[in-house]
Design a protein around this motif. Sequence first.
Motif, PDB file in Angstrom:
ATOM      1  N   GLU A  99      19.470  53.568  25.518  1.00  0.00           N
ATOM      2  CA  GLU A  99      19.411  53.491  26.978  1.00  0.00           C
ATOM      3  C   GLU A  99      18.682  54.690  27.578  1.00  0.00           C
ATOM      4  O   GLU A  99      18.180  54.607  28.704  1.00  0.00           O
ATOM      5  CB  GLU A  99      20.828  53.378  27.550  1.00  0.00           C
ATOM      6  CG  GLU A  99      21.476  52.030  27.225  1.00  0.00           C
ATOM      7  CD  GLU A  99      22.892  51.908  27.779  1.00  0.00           C
ATOM      8  OE1 GLU A  99      23.462  52.938  28.213  1.00  0.00           O
ATOM      9  OE2 GLU A  99      23.427  50.786  27.773  1.00  0.00           O
ATOM     10  N   ALA A 100      18.598  55.785  26.811  1.00  0.00           N
ATOM     11  CA  ALA A 100      17.860  56.963  27.273  1.00  0.00           C
ATOM     12  C   ALA A 100      16.379  56.888  26.906  1.00  0.00           C
ATOM     13  O   ALA A 100      15.634  57.846  27.136  1.00  0.00           O
ATOM     14  CB  ALA A 100      18.477  58.229  26.680  1.00  0.00           C
ATOM     15  N   GLY A 101      15.967  55.766  26.329  1.00  0.00           N
ATOM     16  CA  GLY A 101      14.560  55.582  26.004  1.00  0.00           C
ATOM     17  C   GLY A 101      14.225  55.611  24.526  1.00  0.00           C
ATOM     18  O   GLY A 101      13.057  55.454  24.151  1.00  0.00           O
ATOM     19  N   GLY A 102      15.223  55.810  23.654  1.00  0.00           N
ATOM     20  CA  GLY A 102      14.984  55.842  22.214  1.00  0.00           C
ATOM     21  C   GLY A 102      14.576  54.476  21.684  1.00  0.00           C
ATOM     22  O   GLY A 102      15.053  53.443  22.167  1.00  0.00           O
ATOM     23  N   THR A 103      13.704  54.467  20.692  1.00  0.00           N
ATOM     24  CA  THR A 103      13.159  53.199  20.204  1.00  0.00           C
ATOM     25  C   THR A 103      13.400  52.924  18.722  1.00  0.00           C
ATOM     26  O   THR A 103      13.329  51.778  18.287  1.00  0.00           O
ATOM     27  CB  THR A 103      11.640  53.145  20.435  1.00  0.00           C
ATOM     28  OG1 THR A 103      11.015  54.263  19.756  1.00  0.00           O
ATOM     29  CG2 THR A 103      11.314  53.223  21.925  1.00  0.00           C
ATOM     30  N   ARG A 104      13.691  53.968  17.929  1.00  0.00           N
ATOM     31  CA  ARG A 104      13.821  53.784  16.476  1.00  0.00           C
ATOM     32  C   ARG A 104      15.012  54.571  15.965  1.00  0.00           C
ATOM     33  O   ARG A 104      15.111  55.787  16.182  1.00  0.00           O
ATOM     34  CB  ARG A 104      12.546  54.258  15.780  1.00  0.00           C
ATOM     35  CG  ARG A 104      12.590  54.360  14.260  1.00  0.00           C
ATOM     36  CD  ARG A 104      12.583  53.009  13.587  1.00  0.00           C
ATOM     37  NE  ARG A 104      12.472  53.142  12.129  1.00  0.00           N
ATOM     38  CZ  ARG A 104      12.716  52.144  11.294  1.00  0.00           C
ATOM     39  NH1 ARG A 104      13.098  50.946  11.742  1.00  0.00           N
ATOM     40  NH2 ARG A 104      12.578  52.321   9.991  1.00  0.00           N
ATOM     41  N   ALA A 105      15.952  53.898  15.283  1.00  0.00           N
ATOM     42  CA  ALA A 105      17.156  54.553  14.778  1.00  0.00           C
ATOM     43  C   ALA A 105      17.379  54.206  13.310  1.00  0.00           C
ATOM     44  O   ALA A 105      17.162  53.068  12.889  1.00  0.00           O
ATOM     45  CB  ALA A 105      18.379  54.146  15.594  1.00  0.00           C
ATOM     46  N   LEU A 254      12.873  56.568   8.339  1.00  0.00           N
ATOM     47  CA  LEU A 254      12.757  56.754   9.786  1.00  0.00           C
ATOM     48  C   LEU A 254      11.305  56.663  10.237  1.00  0.00           C
ATOM     49  O   LEU A 254      11.007  56.130  11.313  1.00  0.00           O
ATOM     50  CB  LEU A 254      13.341  58.112  10.189  1.00  0.00           C
ATOM     51  CG  LEU A 254      13.439  58.361  11.699  1.00  0.00           C
ATOM     52  CD1 LEU A 254      14.549  57.536  12.306  1.00  0.00           C
ATOM     53  CD2 LEU A 254      13.665  59.843  11.986  1.00  0.00           C
ATOM     54  N   ASP A 255      10.406  57.152   9.400  1.00  0.00           N
ATOM     55  CA  ASP A 255       8.991  57.192   9.729  1.00  0.00           C
ATOM     56  C   ASP A 255       8.295  55.845   9.501  1.00  0.00           C
ATOM     57  O   ASP A 255       7.104  55.717   9.763  1.00  0.00           O
ATOM     58  CB  ASP A 255       8.300  58.265   8.880  1.00  0.00           C
ATOM     59  CG  ASP A 255       6.997  58.763   9.508  1.00  0.00           C
ATOM     60  OD1 ASP A 255       6.740  58.461  10.691  1.00  0.00           O
ATOM     61  OD2 ASP A 255       6.230  59.435   8.810  1.00  0.00           O
ATOM     62  N   SER A 256       9.047  54.861   9.015  1.00  0.00           N
ATOM     63  CA  SER A 256       8.484  53.536   8.763  1.00  0.00           C
ATOM     64  C   SER A 256       8.892  52.571   9.870  1.00  0.00           C
ATOM     65  O   SER A 256       9.575  52.958  10.826  1.00  0.00           O
ATOM     66  CB  SER A 256       8.981  53.011   7.415  1.00  0.00           C
ATOM     67  OG  SER A 256      10.340  52.594   7.504  1.00  0.00           O
ATOM     68  N   THR A 257       8.499  51.319   9.710  1.00  0.00           N
ATOM     69  CA  THR A 257       8.923  50.274  10.646  1.00  0.00           C
ATOM     70  C   THR A 257       9.904  49.316   9.989  1.00  0.00           C
ATOM     71  O   THR A 257      10.247  48.279  10.561  1.00  0.00           O
ATOM     72  CB  THR A 257       7.706  49.481  11.146  1.00  0.00           C
ATOM     73  OG1 THR A 257       7.021  48.895  10.026  1.00  0.00           O
ATOM     74  CG2 THR A 257       6.755  50.380  11.922  1.00  0.00           C
ATOM     75  N   VAL A 258      10.371  49.652   8.789  1.00  0.00           N
ATOM     76  CA  VAL A 258      11.300  48.797   8.045  1.00  0.00           C
ATOM     77  C   VAL A 258      12.622  48.723   8.779  1.00  0.00           C
ATOM     78  O   VAL A 258      13.144  49.740   9.245  1.00  0.00           O
ATOM     79  CB  VAL A 258      11.495  49.332   6.621  1.00  0.00           C
ATOM     80  CG1 VAL A 258      12.558  48.534   5.880  1.00  0.00           C
ATOM     81  CG2 VAL A 258      10.176  49.294   5.858  1.00  0.00           C
ATOM     82  N   GLU A 259      13.169  47.525   8.872  1.00  0.00           N
ATOM     83  CA  GLU A 259      14.447  47.321   9.557  1.00  0.00           C
ATOM     84  C   GLU A 259      15.479  46.717   8.609  1.00  0.00           C
ATOM     85  O   GLU A 259      15.128  46.142   7.571  1.00  0.00           O
ATOM     86  CB  GLU A 259      14.242  46.426  10.779  1.00  0.00           C
ATOM     87  CG  GLU A 259      13.308  47.036  11.821  1.00  0.00           C
ATOM     88  CD  GLU A 259      13.193  46.183  13.075  1.00  0.00           C
ATOM     89  OE1 GLU A 259      13.495  44.972  13.015  1.00  0.00           O
ATOM     90  OE2 GLU A 259      12.788  46.736  14.118  1.00  0.00           O
ATOM     91  N   GLY A 260      16.751  46.851   8.993  1.00  0.00           N
ATOM     92  CA  GLY A 260      17.825  46.300   8.185  1.00  0.00           C
ATOM     93  C   GLY A 260      18.261  47.246   7.087  1.00  0.00           C
ATOM     94  O   GLY A 260      17.806  48.392   6.997  1.00  0.00           O
ATOM     95  N   PRO A 261      19.163  46.795   6.198  1.00  0.00           N
ATOM     96  CA  PRO A 261      19.674  47.659   5.136  1.00  0.00           C
ATOM     97  C   PRO A 261      18.634  47.955   4.068  1.00  0.00           C
ATOM     98  O   PRO A 261      17.860  47.085   3.678  1.00  0.00           O
ATOM     99  CB  PRO A 261      20.845  46.855   4.558  1.00  0.00           C
ATOM    100  CG  PRO A 261      20.579  45.440   4.926  1.00  0.00           C
ATOM    101  CD  PRO A 261      19.829  45.471   6.216  1.00  0.00           C
ATOM    102  N   VAL A 262      18.648  49.196   3.594  1.00  0.00           N
ATOM    103  CA  VAL A 262      17.747  49.647   2.524  1.00  0.00           C
ATOM    104  C   VAL A 262      18.570  50.528   1.578  1.00  0.00           C
ATOM    105  O   VAL A 262      19.143  51.528   2.009  1.00  0.00           O
ATOM    106  CB  VAL A 262      16.558  50.456   3.066  1.00  0.00           C
ATOM    107  CG1 VAL A 262      15.701  50.991   1.920  1.00  0.00           C
ATOM    108  CG2 VAL A 262      15.720  49.613   4.016  1.00  0.00           C
ATOM    109  N   ASN A 263      18.622  50.168   0.309  1.00  0.00           N
ATOM    110  CA  ASN A 263      19.328  50.985  -0.668  1.00  0.00           C
ATOM    111  C   ASN A 263      18.606  52.303  -0.894  1.00  0.00           C
ATOM    112  O   ASN A 263      17.386  52.330  -1.059  1.00  0.00           O
ATOM    113  CB  ASN A 263      19.438  50.248  -2.004  1.00  0.00           C
ATOM    114  CG  ASN A 263      20.433  49.097  -1.958  1.00  0.00           C
ATOM    115  OD1 ASN A 263      21.348  49.085  -1.146  1.00  0.00           O
ATOM    116  ND2 ASN A 263      20.256  48.137  -2.845  1.00  0.00           N
ATOM    117  N   VAL A 264      19.380  53.395  -0.935  1.00  0.00           N
ATOM    118  CA  VAL A 264      18.824  54.721  -1.208  1.00  0.00           C
ATOM    119  C   VAL A 264      19.437  55.210  -2.510  1.00  0.00           C
ATOM    120  O   VAL A 264      20.573  55.690  -2.550  1.00  0.00           O
ATOM    121  CB  VAL A 264      19.119  55.704  -0.064  1.00  0.00           C
ATOM    122  CG1 VAL A 264      18.562  57.095  -0.396  1.00  0.00           C
ATOM    123  CG2 VAL A 264      18.533  55.192   1.246  1.00  0.00           C
ATOM    124  N   GLY A 265      18.696  55.021  -3.595  1.00  0.00           N
ATOM    125  CA  GLY A 265      19.160  55.399  -4.921  1.00  0.00           C
ATOM    126  C   GLY A 265      17.978  55.595  -5.839  1.00  0.00           C
ATOM    127  O   GLY A 265      16.821  55.560  -5.409  1.00  0.00           O
TER     128      GLY A 265
END
Length: 337
Positions: A99-105, A254-265
Amino acid sequence: MRRVLVTGGAGFVGRPAVAALIARGFEIHAVGRRAPAGAHVFHAADLLDEVSRRAAVRAAGASHLLHLAWVTEPGRYWQAPDNLDWTAASLDLVRGFHEAGGTRAVVAGTCAEYDWTVASPPPCGEEPEVGVVQEAPPRLILNHPHPEPLPARGRGRAIDGHLSESAPCRPTTLYGAAKDGLRRILSAYAAGTGLSLAWGRLFYLYGPGEASGRLVGDAVRALLAGQEFATSEGRQRRDFLHVSEAGEAFAALLDSTVEGPVNVGSGAAVPVRAILETLGRLTGRPELIAFGARPLPPSEPACIEADIRRLTEEVGFRSRLTLDEGLRATLAAYAAR
């Protein structure tokens, strides 16, 4: 310069994540109780306090958000009521950010969201030994989300699992349920508001700065001090990633446009025994590792391994460190202290 609001930036994963984000050209606005090294701006705030949290979000005015903070006290956060507080705070944090203008989380999840009683082939590249229960030792934390053995489901034992992001999520703890529930709600919110949202599911981590109660850190400290390290037979297989690379993976996500769950291993499970044997060899004190000194509770699966195709093919992140290299670097960091 893109501006990112980082929570948990002074934590185990947060420190290397902040460094990786700076290397990618982000302006770091950290929020929390401790300022991480390298942050351009620090907003002191209690993230569980609505007033200070919202004020920090507004003051940051960030376009990106990396949310790593959560309750992490070893030995209690599996079922800690604080998980409810962090769920509520996280929902408000992401909403206020957008709501403060953020676009990518990007928000940190956990492999404890998965149903570990269901196997997805191939099961860690080999069949489990018939009649052998290969479980995690009590009191030893084998990765970021797990300070103690997983509570039993009440039927049978968990079996091998090679886990893709589409695997069923049926967590058995309040911690896992809180993370899974947060992801589901935020996903629906993002879909309805246009927020770009990714969810990084952490598997097993090791590296410098581990809190007491974690496998590699406890083993290194004991061996360097010439003390016996009691453990299980160590035949359970786990997917370990050096924490520095976990931080880099979150920065890349964060620097990508990938959305949804991503395994980090790492994508390759190894026996816990192999990790401890390597540490014994590197320290020259293999005789101090007491394999079999701890019993194996019937609550954890024989193998947990991440399918990392989304991380490598879509996000573009690939681990560079071998396990031996990562353990050498970790040992050197502890010895230097």
